[in-house]
Design an enzyme around this catalytic site. Structure first.
Site: not given
Ligand code: SAH
Length: 214
Positions: A64
């Site tokens: 993010s």
């Molecule tokens: N918090 C992260 C942002 C990653 S982007 C950071 O700081 O880097 C969002 C993430 O959510 C992705 O890796 C995606 O695979 C995950 N995601 C999406 N739907 C999900 C679900 N139902 N359960 C767990 N993870 C999920």
């Protein structure tokens, strides 16, 4: 892993940028000042780590944008010892910011290789108050509920009722809700067993919240 004066300088600039963009929570800014974001990107992209931008981390996912991390973290109003569930571990950066603020973090990721890569990294940087799970966040994390705070870092299409149920009374859920183009940040407070308070805030763009593990 090295964190030198040059990284620290870039981090100070990033924090000043966040301040100019309206982030004013000193504890959040301080956590971001002290946490090397370049640890969470591949070495080749080190120079990008201190731009206020989202960045690809593989598997069609992104770390993010720092502004977004600061914004969501501010809304969560983290206190020392808070038990926090994060949906979407991704790079682990957001989880690490929460841990720097004294939270006990339970973070779930639906993609196995991201889960494995990030668990390894978090072990290496010794943030012991973060627990990682290879798990579909659509179900929350019932074994460890209830939580003081829940953070969703992927775009949901509606208020996730399952997650609301896993909040303590007065607990806070921060979740971006919308379609796949734009989402509005929601801060949801569980007032009682039956009532919630919903605050609708600024617009953002997240990767989609998907069901099932891969
Ligand atoms: N918090 C992260 C942002 C990653 S982007 C950071 O700081 O880097 C969002 C993430 O959510 C992705 O890796 C995606 O695979 C995950 N995601 C999406 N739907 C999900 C679900 N139902 N359960 C767990 N993870 C999920």
């Amino acid at each position: 892993m090295e964190d030198n004066y040059r990284h620290k300088g870039m981090r100070r600039n990033l924090v000043e940028q966040l301040r100019r963009k309206g982030i004013s929570d000193e504890a959040v800014l301080d956590a971001m000042l002290n946490l090397p974001r370049h640890f969470f990107l591949e070495k080749a992209f080190e120079e990008w780590a201190y731009e206020d931008k989202a960045f690809p981390i593989g598997n069609e996912q992104t770390i993010s944008q720092p502004y977004t991390v600061a914004y969501q973290t501010t809304l969560l109003d983290i206190h020392q010892g808070d038990k926090v569930l994060e949906i979407g571990t991704g790079s682990g950066y957001q989880a690490a910011v929460l841990a720097m603020l004294g939270a006990h973090v339970y973070t779930v990721e639906r993609q196995k290789n991201l889960y494995e890569r990030t668990s390894e990294l978090l072990k290496k940087i010794q943030l012991d108050s973060i627990h990682t799970f290879y798990h579909d966040g659509s179900n929350g994390l019932v074994e460890f509920a209830p939580f003081d705070k829940i953070l969703v870092t992927a775009a949901a299409s509606e208020i996730p009722e399952v997650l609301v149920k896993q909040l303590k009374i007065n607990g806070i859920l921060v979740v971006p809700i919308g379609d796949n183009v734009v989402q509005q940040m929601h801060k949801i407070t569980r007032i009682s067993n039956k009532t919630i308070d919903v605050q609708k805030l600024d617009n953002f763009r997240f990767v989609p919240f998907l069901a099932g593990k891969v």
